[in-house]
Structures are given as structure tokens and as C-alpha cells.
Enzyme design. Structure first.
Site, PDB file in Angstrom:
ATOM      1  N   TYR A   1      -4.780   8.400  -6.033  1.00 20.09           N
ATOM      2  CA  TYR A   1      -3.816   7.382  -5.586  1.00 20.09           C
ATOM      3  C   TYR A   1      -4.216   6.877  -4.195  1.00 20.09           C
ATOM      4  CZ  TYR A   1       0.691   5.354  -4.159  1.00 20.09           C
ATOM      5  OH  TYR A   1       1.682   4.508  -3.716  1.00 20.09           O
TER       6      TYR A   1
ATOM      7  N   SER B   1       0.865  -1.175   0.000  1.00 21.29           N
ATOM      8  CA  SER B   1       0.000   0.000   0.000  1.00 21.29           C
ATOM      9  C   SER B   1       0.907   1.232   0.000  1.00 21.29           C
ATOM     10  CB  SER B   1      -0.928  -0.059   1.216  1.00 21.29           C
ATOM     11  OG  SER B   1      -1.722   1.086   1.300  1.00 21.29           O
TER      12      SER B   1
ATOM     13  N   LYS C   1      -5.295   3.079  -2.829  1.00 10.62           N
ATOM     14  CA  LYS C   1      -4.597   2.362  -1.751  1.00 10.62           C
ATOM     15  C   LYS C   1      -5.515   2.153  -0.537  1.00 10.62           C
ATOM     16  CE  LYS C   1      -0.484   1.832  -3.726  1.00 10.62           C
ATOM     17  NZ  LYS C   1      -0.003   0.506  -4.135  1.00 10.62           N
TER      18      LYS C   1
HETATM   19  N1  LIG Z   1       8.512   4.456  -3.920  1.00  7.24           N
HETATM   20  C1  LIG Z   1       7.695   4.985  -3.077  1.00  7.24           C
HETATM   21  O1  LIG Z   1       7.965   6.046  -2.531  1.00  7.24           O
HETATM   22  C2  LIG Z   1       6.414   4.284  -2.730  1.00  7.24           C
HETATM   23  C3  LIG Z   1       5.745   4.700  -1.582  1.00  7.24           C
HETATM   24  C4  LIG Z   1       4.584   4.065  -1.210  1.00  7.24           C
HETATM   25  C5  LIG Z   1       4.111   3.013  -1.958  1.00  7.24           C
HETATM   26  N2  LIG Z   1       4.770   2.622  -3.081  1.00  7.24           N
HETATM   27  C6  LIG Z   1       4.202   1.494  -3.823  1.00  7.24           C
HETATM   28  O2  LIG Z   1       5.214   0.547  -4.077  1.00  7.24           O
HETATM   29  C7  LIG Z   1       4.857  -0.266  -5.187  1.00  7.24           C
HETATM   30  C8  LIG Z   1       6.059  -0.432  -6.099  1.00  7.24           C
HETATM   31  O3  LIG Z   1       6.442   0.822  -6.591  1.00  7.24           O
HETATM   32  P1  LIG Z   1       7.955   1.305  -6.601  1.00  7.24           P
HETATM   33  O4  LIG Z   1       8.088   2.386  -5.623  1.00  7.24           O
HETATM   34  O5  LIG Z   1       8.863   0.167  -6.537  1.00  7.24           O
HETATM   35  O6  LIG Z   1       7.996   2.023  -8.036  1.00  7.24           O
HETATM   36  P2  LIG Z   1       8.577   1.523  -9.429  1.00  7.24           P
HETATM   37  O7  LIG Z   1      10.051   1.408  -9.338  1.00  7.24           O
HETATM   38  O8  LIG Z   1       7.987   2.465 -10.423  1.00  7.24           O
HETATM   39  O9  LIG Z   1       7.969   0.069  -9.619  1.00  7.24           O
HETATM   40  C9  LIG Z   1       6.633  -0.143  -9.960  1.00  7.24           C
HETATM   41  C10 LIG Z   1       6.544  -1.487 -10.613  1.00  7.24           C
HETATM   42  O10 LIG Z   1       5.159  -1.772 -10.876  1.00  7.24           O
HETATM   43  C11 LIG Z   1       5.087  -2.246 -12.214  1.00  7.24           C
HETATM   44  N3  LIG Z   1       3.757  -2.067 -12.783  1.00  7.24           N
HETATM   45  C12 LIG Z   1       3.031  -0.947 -12.957  1.00  7.24           C
HETATM   46  N4  LIG Z   1       1.858  -1.240 -13.539  1.00  7.24           N
HETATM   47  C13 LIG Z   1       1.842  -2.580 -13.747  1.00  7.24           C
HETATM   48  C14 LIG Z   1       0.935  -3.490 -14.317  1.00  7.24           C
HETATM   49  N5  LIG Z   1      -0.246  -3.093 -14.841  1.00  7.24           N
HETATM   50  N6  LIG Z   1       1.237  -4.807 -14.351  1.00  7.24           N
HETATM   51  C15 LIG Z   1       2.424  -5.257 -13.849  1.00  7.24           C
HETATM   52  N7  LIG Z   1       3.361  -4.435 -13.327  1.00  7.24           N
HETATM   53  C16 LIG Z   1       3.062  -3.115 -13.277  1.00  7.24           C
HETATM   54  C17 LIG Z   1       6.138  -1.473 -12.970  1.00  7.24           C
HETATM   55  O11 LIG Z   1       6.434  -2.150 -14.179  1.00  7.24           O
HETATM   56  P3  LIG Z   1       6.981  -1.428 -15.501  1.00  7.24           P
HETATM   57  O12 LIG Z   1       8.466  -1.365 -15.320  1.00  7.24           O
HETATM   58  O13 LIG Z   1       6.547  -2.342 -16.598  1.00  7.24           O
HETATM   59  O14 LIG Z   1       6.334  -0.090 -15.569  1.00  7.24           O
HETATM   60  C18 LIG Z   1       7.277  -1.534 -11.956  1.00  7.24           C
HETATM   61  O15 LIG Z   1       7.954  -2.753 -12.021  1.00  7.24           O
HETATM   62  C19 LIG Z   1       3.664   0.430  -5.844  1.00  7.24           C
HETATM   63  O16 LIG Z   1       2.491  -0.279  -5.523  1.00  7.24           O
HETATM   64  C20 LIG Z   1       3.659   1.804  -5.205  1.00  7.24           C
HETATM   65  O17 LIG Z   1       2.361   2.349  -5.147  1.00  7.24           O
HETATM   66  C21 LIG Z   1       5.911   3.240  -3.490  1.00  7.24           C
END
Ligand SMILES: NC(=O)c1ccc[n+]([C@@H]2O[C@H](COP(=O)([O-])OP(=O)(O)OC[C@H]3O[C@@H](n4cnc5c(N)ncnc54)[C@H](OP(=O)(O)O)[C@@H]3O)[C@@H](O)[C@H]2O)c1
Length: 296
Positions: free
Chosen positions: A160, A146, A164
Site C-alpha cells: 500500500y 495519498s 502511495k
Molecule cells: N480512511 C482512511 O483511513 C484513509 C487513510 C489514508 C488514505 N486513504 C485513502 O482515501 C481514499 C478513499 O478511501 P476511503 O477511506 O474513503 O475508503 P472507502 O470508503 O473504502 O472508499 C474507497 C472508494 O474507492 C472506490 N474504488 C476502489 N477501487 C476503485 C476502482 N478501481 N475504480 C473506481 N473506484 C474505486 C470504492 O468504490 P466501491 O464502493 O465500488 O468499492 C470507494 O468508493 C483511498 O485512496 C485511500 O487509500 C484512506
């Protein structure tokens, strides 16, 4: 001494960020990963190191599968292949996701629906495809990634946050449904982590000037923070593994001191509202009606 069999992890969104860091960390500690991604070629080096991808031989510990979580047929095929290859799934990590930002009024209808297709329905459909296997095993752990925005609403992040909050709603209910079956659910709430997240935000085509000091400021902050976020995805991965290895894992795991602060502030604000308005809340039942806890 009994040797514990290696756990099988099924992780979505493994090409970058948390998904990638967690895949690497799980492999480094000797366990098995079904690493799924829209761009499976980005996991090539891990396949070279730990497995041979599509047709693993004995001893291979990574199976890389193409999976866009918005495609139901992909989901069932990936889960079937994971089970056919390793016979079980012990840990499901619904990580795939992205952020649609902007003021609630500014965001397009199409972008709102797409946000829910991935962050809510994607995770929900993967979970529903994996659950029959976890029930059969009478064990398993689901980690739903989340956000601080899954517990607290922030200006400029309404859509967003809604996605979540929805994820957290069904996760919390599911946790109570599957606990008697030996299955754990943990909602992970990260703060600002250094991944590709801030660089891939979907933002409104046209900003409305009236939201410049609320949503506009949030977008500016997210832009400035890109590459400077305090959170280390490798440490987040270690924390997630720690929770999975714990005999009594929490329903919620906050990641980052920044989140702890906003979660505490919200809990206090809710408690204050409840106390101040209690007399109004309790005064809404039929005269003489019996009041029991929701759900009996
Ligand atoms: N980083 C933060 O600050 C943060 C904070 C709170 C929560 N989150 C959550 O953490 C999770 C991972 O994000 P992250 O921070 O690691 O960012 P990220 O580096 O942008 O990774 C997101 C991943 O999700 C994949 N994705 C997006 N849409 C998809 C779909 N329809 N089917 C399959 N894969 C998909 C992307 O694939 P592609 O490479 O193909 O686009 C990428 O591998 C997310 O749920 C995000 O909301 C992140």
C-alpha cells in the site's frame, strides 16, 4: 461585483468514504460535481436532490458517471462526458483507492499488481485524460488522495505504501511541470479516518508466523480500529475545499494529528541520517567533476 462561476469538480470513488463526503460538501456549497463510482446507483439520493444524472438539465449540479479507474476506456468516456456537459473541469480529485496489507513477503503477486492498477495507474490515467482540458483553461487543481503511508513506510503496509509513494512521486513532479501553466497539485495525506477503508482491506491468504509482531500487529490494529478511527471524513472534505479555495495551496496537506507526528518523526530521522553520513555521500563523485542541482 463579479459573480464567480461555480467550479466543476471531477471526483473518483464517490460511493463511500471521502469521495462521498466530498461530493456532498461540494454540492452543499453550491458547486458542481461529476461524481464517478463503480456503483453509481449508490449516489441515487444525491441525484434526486441535486440533478438528474445521465442527462442533466440546466441548473443540475451533479452528473453521476460509472467509472472504474482501472478501465482506460471508461476514463476517457467519463472525461468526455464531463466536458460535453459542463464545458470544463476545475478540480480533479483522484480519490478511488483501497489497501493491500500484509508483510511484503506475504502478499501475492496478483494483489500487488492490482493495488498498483488502482492506486497508481488509475489515478495517473485519469489525470492524463483531464490534463489537456486544464492546460487549455490555464487553470485547475488536482488533489491526489495519498496517505500517511505515502510519506512513511509502515510494517504490514509495504505494498500500500509503495503505491502511495508512487502516487506522490509523480504528483510532486507533475506539480512542477504544470505550475507555469496555472495548475495546482496537492497531495492529501490522511491518517486514520472513519470510512469503509479498514473494512475492505485485502490481506494475505496465509500469514507467516515470523511477521506476527510486525505485520500481524498492524493488521490486528487496523481491524480493531474499524469504526473507531478518529478522523471525520466530513471535516476532511471541508479541509480539501479550503485548500482548493486558497490562492496559494500547499503541495502537501496532512489530515490528522496522528499523521503530523509521524511525518515530523520521519523528517527528523532523514535529516539525522543525512548529517551523519554526509561525508560518505559527498565522496562519490569523480575527482574534479562539477556538481550541479539535479535537472540543471
Ligand atoms: N480512511 C482512511 O483511513 C484513509 C487513510 C489514508 C488514505 N486513504 C485513502 O482515501 C481514499 C478513499 O478511501 P476511503 O477511506 O474513503 O475508503 P472507502 O470508503 O473504502 O472508499 C474507497 C472508494 O474507492 C472506490 N474504488 C476502489 N477501487 C476503485 C476502482 N478501481 N475504480 C473506481 N473506484 C474505486 C470504492 O468504490 P466501491 O464502493 O465500488 O468499492 C470507494 O468508493 C483511498 O485512496 C485511500 O487509500 C484512506
Amino acid at each position: 461585483m463579479t459573480i464567480q462561476p461555480s467550479k466543476v469538480w471531477f471526483i473518483t470513488g464517490c460511493s463511500t468514504g471521502f469521495g462521498r463526503a466530498l461530493t456532498e460538501a461540494v454540492l452543499e456549497q453550491g458547486e458542481i460535481v461529476v461524481a464517478t463510482a463503480r456503483k453509481p446507483q449508490q449516489l441515487k439520493n444525491l441525484v434526486q436532490q441535486y440533478g438528474v444524472g445521465q442527462s442533466p438539465a440546466i441548473g443540475d449540479r451533479i452528473l453521476v458517471l460509472a467509472l472504474d479507474v482501472t478501465q482506460s476506456s471508461d476514463i476517457q468516456a467519463a472525461v468526455n462526458q464531463a466536458i460535453a456537459t459542463f464545458g470544463r473541469i476545475d478540480v480533479l480529485v483522484n480519490n478511488a483507492g483501497y489497501g493491500v496489507f500484509g508483510a511484503v513477503e506475504e502478499v501475492s503477486d496478483v494483489d500487488i499488481r492490482r493495488q498498483f492498477e488502482t492506486n497508481v495507474y488509475g489515478a495517473l490515467n485519469v489525470t492524463r485524460a483531464v490534463l489537456p482540458h486544464l492546460r487549455r483553461q490555464r487553470s485547475g487543481h488536482i488533489l491526489n488522495i495519498s496517505s500517511s503511508g505515502g510519506f512513511v513506510g509502515f510494517p504490514g503496509a509495504g505494498i500500500y505504501c509503495a503505491s502511495k509513494f508512487a502516487l506522490e512521486g509523480w504528483s510532486e513532479a507533475l506539480a512542477k511541470e504544470v505550475a507555469p501553466l496555472g495548475i495546482h497539485v496537492t497531495i492529501v495525506e490522511p491518517g486514520a479516518f472513519r470510512t469503509a477503508f479498514n473494512g475492505t482491506l485485502v490481506v494475505p491468504h496465509q500469514a507467516i508466523e515470523d511477521y506476527a509482531t510486525t505485520s500481524g500487529q498492524m493488521l490486528q490494529w487496523l481491524h480493531q480500529m474499524d469504526g473507531q478511527q478518529p478522523g471525520d471524513p466530513k471535516k476532511a472534505a471541508t479541509a480539501m475545499i479550503q485548500v482548493v479555495n486558497h490562492s496559494n495551496p500547499p503541495l502537501r496537506l496532512v489530515l490528522g494529528a496522528d499523521v503530523l507526528e509521524v511525518v515530523h518523526a520521519k523528517l527528523e530521522a532523514v535529516a539525522a541520517d543525512l548529517a551523519e553520513w554526509r561525508h560518505v555521500s559527498v565522496n562519490t563523485v569523480f575527482e574534479g567533476a562539477a556538481v550541479s542541482a539535479i535537472g540543471g
